[in-house]
Scaffold this motif. Structure first.
Motif, PDB file in Angstrom:
ATOM      1  N   TRP A 105      -0.363  16.022 -10.464  1.00 22.38           N
ATOM      2  CA  TRP A 105       0.053  14.815 -11.176  1.00 22.38           C
ATOM      3  C   TRP A 105      -0.290  13.550 -10.399  1.00 22.38           C
ATOM      4  CZ3 TRP A 105       0.319  16.619 -15.635  1.00 22.38           C
ATOM      5  CH2 TRP A 105       0.790  17.922 -15.848  1.00 22.38           C
ATOM      6  N   ASP A 106      -0.279  13.650  -9.074  1.00 21.74           N
ATOM      7  CA  ASP A 106      -0.692  12.505  -8.262  1.00 21.74           C
ATOM      8  C   ASP A 106      -2.156  12.173  -8.529  1.00 21.74           C
ATOM      9  OD1 ASP A 106       1.825  12.355  -7.163  1.00 21.74           O
ATOM     10  OD2 ASP A 106       1.292  13.390  -5.304  1.00 21.74           O
ATOM     11  N   TYR A 107      -3.003  13.213  -8.576  1.00 24.07           N
ATOM     12  CA  TYR A 107      -4.422  12.978  -8.822  1.00 24.07           C
ATOM     13  C   TYR A 107      -4.636  12.466 -10.244  1.00 24.07           C
ATOM     14  CZ  TYR A 107      -9.458  13.553  -9.075  1.00 24.07           C
ATOM     15  OH  TYR A 107     -10.803  13.307  -9.231  1.00 24.07           O
TER      16      TYR A 107
ATOM     17  N   ASP B  57      -3.139   8.797 -10.267  1.00 23.48           N
ATOM     18  CA  ASP B  57      -3.666   7.798  -9.330  1.00 23.48           C
ATOM     19  C   ASP B  57      -5.190   7.749  -9.255  1.00 23.48           C
ATOM     20  OD1 ASP B  57      -1.010   7.293  -8.729  1.00 23.48           O
ATOM     21  OD2 ASP B  57      -0.989   8.635  -6.995  1.00 23.48           O
ATOM     22  N   GLU B  58      -5.855   8.835  -9.631  1.00 20.69           N
ATOM     23  CA  GLU B  58      -7.316   8.876  -9.547  1.00 20.69           C
ATOM     24  C   GLU B  58      -7.979   8.939 -10.924  1.00 20.69           C
ATOM     25  OE1 GLU B  58      -8.989   8.654  -6.730  1.00 20.69           O
ATOM     26  OE2 GLU B  58      -7.265   8.721  -5.388  1.00 20.69           O
ATOM     27  N   PHE B  59      -7.629   9.940 -11.681  1.00 23.36           N
ATOM     28  CA  PHE B  59      -8.321  10.159 -12.951  1.00 23.36           C
ATOM     29  C   PHE B  59      -8.058   9.060 -13.976  1.00 23.36           C
ATOM     30  CE2 PHE B  59      -8.240  11.808 -17.305  1.00 23.36           C
ATOM     31  CZ  PHE B  59      -9.587  12.111 -17.456  1.00 23.36           C
ATOM     32  N   LEU B  60      -6.802   8.742 -14.215  1.00 21.15           N
ATOM     33  CA  LEU B  60      -6.484   7.753 -15.252  1.00 21.15           C
ATOM     34  C   LEU B  60      -7.048   6.361 -14.948  1.00 21.15           C
ATOM     35  CD1 LEU B  60      -2.876   8.819 -16.306  1.00 21.15           C
ATOM     36  CD2 LEU B  60      -4.996   9.066 -17.599  1.00 21.15           C
ATOM     37  N   PRO B  61      -6.935   5.853 -13.713  1.00 15.55           N
ATOM     38  CA  PRO B  61      -7.556   4.551 -13.430  1.00 15.55           C
ATOM     39  C   PRO B  61      -9.068   4.561 -13.662  1.00 15.55           C
ATOM     40  CG  PRO B  61      -5.944   5.059 -11.739  1.00 15.55           C
ATOM     41  CD  PRO B  61      -6.099   6.301 -12.569  1.00 15.55           C
ATOM     42  N   GLN B  62      -9.734   5.669 -13.310  1.00 17.04           N
ATOM     43  CA  GLN B  62     -11.166   5.768 -13.548  1.00 17.04           C
ATOM     44  C   GLN B  62     -11.479   5.730 -15.040  1.00 17.04           C
ATOM     45  OE1 GLN B  62     -12.588   9.287 -11.547  1.00 17.04           O
ATOM     46  NE2 GLN B  62     -11.793   8.641  -9.559  1.00 17.04           N
ATOM     47  N   PHE B  63     -10.664   6.424 -15.820  1.00 15.65           N
ATOM     48  CA  PHE B  63     -10.874   6.428 -17.272  1.00 15.65           C
ATOM     49  C   PHE B  63     -10.715   5.025 -17.843  1.00 15.65           C
ATOM     50  CE2 PHE B  63      -9.466   6.759 -21.657  1.00 15.65           C
ATOM     51  CZ  PHE B  63     -10.364   7.672 -22.193  1.00 15.65           C
ATOM     52  N   LEU B  64      -9.698   4.316 -17.397  1.00 18.27           N
ATOM     53  CA  LEU B  64      -9.444   2.966 -17.909  1.00 18.27           C
ATOM     54  C   LEU B  64     -10.526   1.983 -17.462  1.00 18.27           C
ATOM     55  CD1 LEU B  64      -5.586   2.776 -17.319  1.00 18.27           C
ATOM     56  CD2 LEU B  64      -6.764   3.050 -19.504  1.00 18.27           C
ATOM     57  N   THR B  65     -11.029   2.175 -16.254  1.00  9.81           N
ATOM     58  CA  THR B  65     -12.051   1.277 -15.721  1.00  9.81           C
ATOM     59  C   THR B  65     -13.348   1.357 -16.519  1.00  9.81           C
ATOM     60  OG1 THR B  65     -11.151   1.415 -13.487  1.00  9.81           O
ATOM     61  CG2 THR B  65     -13.427   0.698 -13.686  1.00  9.81           C
ATOM     62  N   LYS B  66     -13.609   2.526 -17.073  1.00 10.80           N
ATOM     63  CA  LYS B  66     -14.842   2.695 -17.845  1.00 10.80           C
ATOM     64  C   LYS B  66     -14.816   1.904 -19.141  1.00 10.80           C
ATOM     65  CE  LYS B  66     -15.354   7.365 -16.009  1.00 10.80           C
ATOM     66  NZ  LYS B  66     -15.188   8.801 -16.318  1.00 10.80           N
ATOM     67  N   GLY B  67     -13.642   1.406 -19.499  1.00  8.64           N
ATOM     68  CA  GLY B  67     -13.532   0.601 -20.700  1.00  8.64           C
ATOM     69  C   GLY B  67     -13.870   1.358 -21.964  1.00  8.64           C
TER      70      GLY B  67
ATOM     71  N   VAL C 119     -12.222  16.415 -16.087  1.00  4.71           N
ATOM     72  CA  VAL C 119     -11.634  17.029 -14.910  1.00  4.71           C
ATOM     73  C   VAL C 119     -10.867  18.270 -15.335  1.00  4.71           C
ATOM     74  CG1 VAL C 119      -9.529  15.627 -15.033  1.00  4.71           C
ATOM     75  CG2 VAL C 119     -10.216  16.614 -12.840  1.00  4.71           C
ATOM     76  N   LEU C 120     -10.939  19.315 -14.493  1.00  7.04           N
ATOM     77  CA  LEU C 120     -10.268  20.584 -14.738  1.00  7.04           C
ATOM     78  C   LEU C 120      -9.259  20.855 -13.633  1.00  7.04           C
ATOM     79  CD1 LEU C 120     -10.020  23.449 -16.121  1.00  7.04           C
ATOM     80  CD2 LEU C 120     -11.859  24.172 -14.546  1.00  7.04           C
ATOM     81  N   PHE C 121      -8.038  21.182 -14.030  1.00  6.21           N
ATOM     82  CA  PHE C 121      -6.986  21.539 -13.074  1.00  6.21           C
ATOM     83  C   PHE C 121      -6.658  23.019 -13.224  1.00  6.21           C
ATOM     84  CE2 PHE C 121      -6.346  17.090 -14.231  1.00  6.21           C
ATOM     85  CZ  PHE C 121      -6.212  16.477 -12.997  1.00  6.21           C
TER      86      PHE C 121
ATOM     87  N   ILE D 268     -13.693  19.085  -6.519  1.00  6.24           N
ATOM     88  CA  ILE D 268     -13.594  17.716  -6.011  1.00  6.24           C
ATOM     89  C   ILE D 268     -12.345  17.531  -5.153  1.00  6.24           C
ATOM     90  CG2 ILE D 268     -14.966  16.651  -7.821  1.00  6.24           C
ATOM     91  CD1 ILE D 268     -12.444  15.973  -9.315  1.00  6.24           C
ATOM     92  N   ALA D 269     -11.423  18.481  -5.230  1.00  3.57           N
ATOM     93  CA  ALA D 269     -10.211  18.487  -4.416  1.00  3.57           C
ATOM     94  C   ALA D 269      -9.586  19.867  -4.597  1.00  3.57           C
ATOM     95  CB  ALA D 269      -9.234  17.389  -4.856  1.00  3.57           C
ATOM     96  N   PRO D 270      -8.653  20.260  -3.727  1.00  5.43           N
ATOM     97  CA  PRO D 270      -8.013  21.563  -3.925  1.00  5.43           C
ATOM     98  C   PRO D 270      -7.455  21.703  -5.336  1.00  5.43           C
ATOM     99  CG  PRO D 270      -7.398  20.655  -1.789  1.00  5.43           C
ATOM    100  CD  PRO D 270      -8.158  19.573  -2.515  1.00  5.43           C
ATOM    101  N   ILE D 271      -7.826  22.782  -6.008  1.00  2.26           N
ATOM    102  CA  ILE D 271      -7.449  23.168  -7.374  1.00  2.26           C
ATOM    103  C   ILE D 271      -7.875  22.157  -8.446  1.00  2.26           C
ATOM    104  CG2 ILE D 271      -5.550  24.574  -6.527  1.00  2.26           C
ATOM    105  CD1 ILE D 271      -3.572  22.545  -7.604  1.00  2.26           C
ATOM    106  N   ILE D 272      -8.787  21.245  -8.095  1.00  2.72           N
ATOM    107  CA  ILE D 272      -9.267  20.244  -9.051  1.00  2.72           C
ATOM    108  C   ILE D 272     -10.800  20.296  -9.086  1.00  2.72           C
ATOM    109  CG2 ILE D 272      -9.253  17.813  -9.710  1.00  2.72           C
ATOM    110  CD1 ILE D 272      -6.695  17.526  -8.009  1.00  2.72           C
ATOM    111  N   TYR D 273     -11.358  20.388 -10.295  1.00  2.00           N
ATOM    112  CA  TYR D 273     -12.794  20.570 -10.458  1.00  2.00           C
ATOM    113  C   TYR D 273     -13.338  19.623 -11.525  1.00  2.00           C
ATOM    114  CZ  TYR D 273     -12.151  24.941  -7.873  1.00  2.00           C
ATOM    115  OH  TYR D 273     -11.842  25.858  -6.904  1.00  2.00           O
ATOM    116  N   ARG D 274     -14.662  19.463 -11.512  1.00  2.69           N
ATOM    117  CA  ARG D 274     -15.324  18.704 -12.560  1.00  2.69           C
ATOM    118  C   ARG D 274     -16.519  19.515 -13.052  1.00  2.69           C
ATOM    119  NH1 ARG D 274     -17.357  13.938  -8.518  1.00  2.69           N
ATOM    120  NH2 ARG D 274     -18.850  15.167  -7.296  1.00  2.69           N
ATOM    121  N   PRO D 275     -16.949  19.280 -14.277  1.00  2.00           N
ATOM    122  CA  PRO D 275     -18.097  20.029 -14.807  1.00  2.00           C
ATOM    123  C   PRO D 275     -19.384  19.692 -14.052  1.00  2.00           C
ATOM    124  CG  PRO D 275     -16.855  18.991 -16.572  1.00  2.00           C
ATOM    125  CD  PRO D 275     -16.356  18.390 -15.291  1.00  2.00           C
TER     126      PRO D 275
END
Length: 281
Positions: free
Chosen positions: A89-91, A94-104, A249-251, A268-275
């Motif tokens: 939930w931290d990722y 704090d990481e995924f959602l801000p990136q999504f919003l930044t893409k507009g 992102v895949l958890f 991309i991080a422990p237990i977190i992946y991307r396609p």
């Protein structure tokens, strides 16, 4: 049926047949040492369908297709709670959602909870995304929760929680709980209507392609891959990959890893992946 007349012993042959039936219909592999578990979970079902032994129950399965769903409900393990595994939930927050919003992006964020169980994970996602929606006028979201068990999906669809699950949520995230949950300790608590209206649940086998769904920006496939063989995990992950956006992102679960499997994902991080990018033909 007289309880005393039910034979709750299971032969090795019947155990092998039931393991094969479960795998064929759900993909779940029941370990060779789990006979006692299977007996304990099906003992009462034999009495309910008036089967004197497991051989008779297997015969009943072949004659009653609807019983397969009941078998699935009995053999699947479902343990979940709100905000399970904080690093996820931290990722996400704090990481995924801000990136999504930044893409507009002028589109709704789509999330899939692929082993939804009784729905706490989907509702956790909802509380986080509702906070974002309230702060961003153009943001919206939808959440799909799926599972092979109709029993747990009934609970998820009702969305009413009480007891230890609620006590843990209220203690861990008191401000979130106060902002997004309504109800009382006697009748139970539910997420606010704004959240519940954006969450849908449906019965789904992970081996099958989701119809009229995706592509998803985030997929939560946590604590379910451990019930499948390596080959079956790869099949599932190929399906998941095909229904994700390239920048999604895949958890997965804290006891799971994809590093030893040949999958279309990179860590991309422990237990977190991307396609991984699809190869050009």
């Amino acid at each position: 049926m007289d309880i005393a007349k039910v034979d709750v012993t299971m032969s090795d042959g019947d155990f092998s047949k039931l393991r094969a039936i479960v795998h064929k219909n759900t993909g779940i592999t029941i370990g060779e040492t789990r006979k006692s578990m299977l007996v304990s979970r099906l003992r009462s079902r034999l009495r309910e369908v008036a089967a004197p032994d497991f051989a008779a129950y297997i015969s009943h399965l072949s004659k009653d297709p609807e019983e397969m769903q009941e078998l699935t409900n009995r053999v699947t393990t479902n343990e979940t709670y709100f905000y399970r595994t904080p690093r996820v939930w931290d990722y996400f927050q704090d990481e995924f959602l801000p990136q999504f919003l930044t893409k507009g992006q002028n589109r709704s964020l789509r999330v899939w909870s692929g082993a939804a169980s009784t729905g706490e994970e989907a509702h956790t996602i909802g509380t986080l995304l509702e906070d974002v929606r309230l702060k961003n006028q153009n943001f919206d979201y939808s959440i799909l929760g799926t599972d092979v068990s109709s029993r747990v999906l009934d609970v998820a669809t009702k969305g009413v929680y009480k007891g230890r699950s609620i006590a843990r949520f209220r203690q861990a995230k008191p401000e979130v709980f106060k902002a997004h949950m309504t109800g009382n300790d006697t009748d139970g608590f539910s997420a606010n209507p704004q959240i519940r209206s954006r969450i849908k649940f449906k019965l789904h086998n992970l081996f099958d392609r989701l119809s009229k769904a995706g592509p998803f920006d985030a997929v939560f496939l946590r604590n379910v891959l451990i019930y499948f063989t390596d080959d079956d995990q790869v099949k599932i992950l190929d399906q998941v990959h095909d229904q994700m956006r390239p920048d999604g992102v895949l958890f997965i679960g804290e006891s799971e890893t994809l590093t030893k499997l040949n999958t279309p994902f990179e860590q991309i991080a422990p237990i977190i992946y991307r396609p991984k990018a699809k190869a050009k033909s």
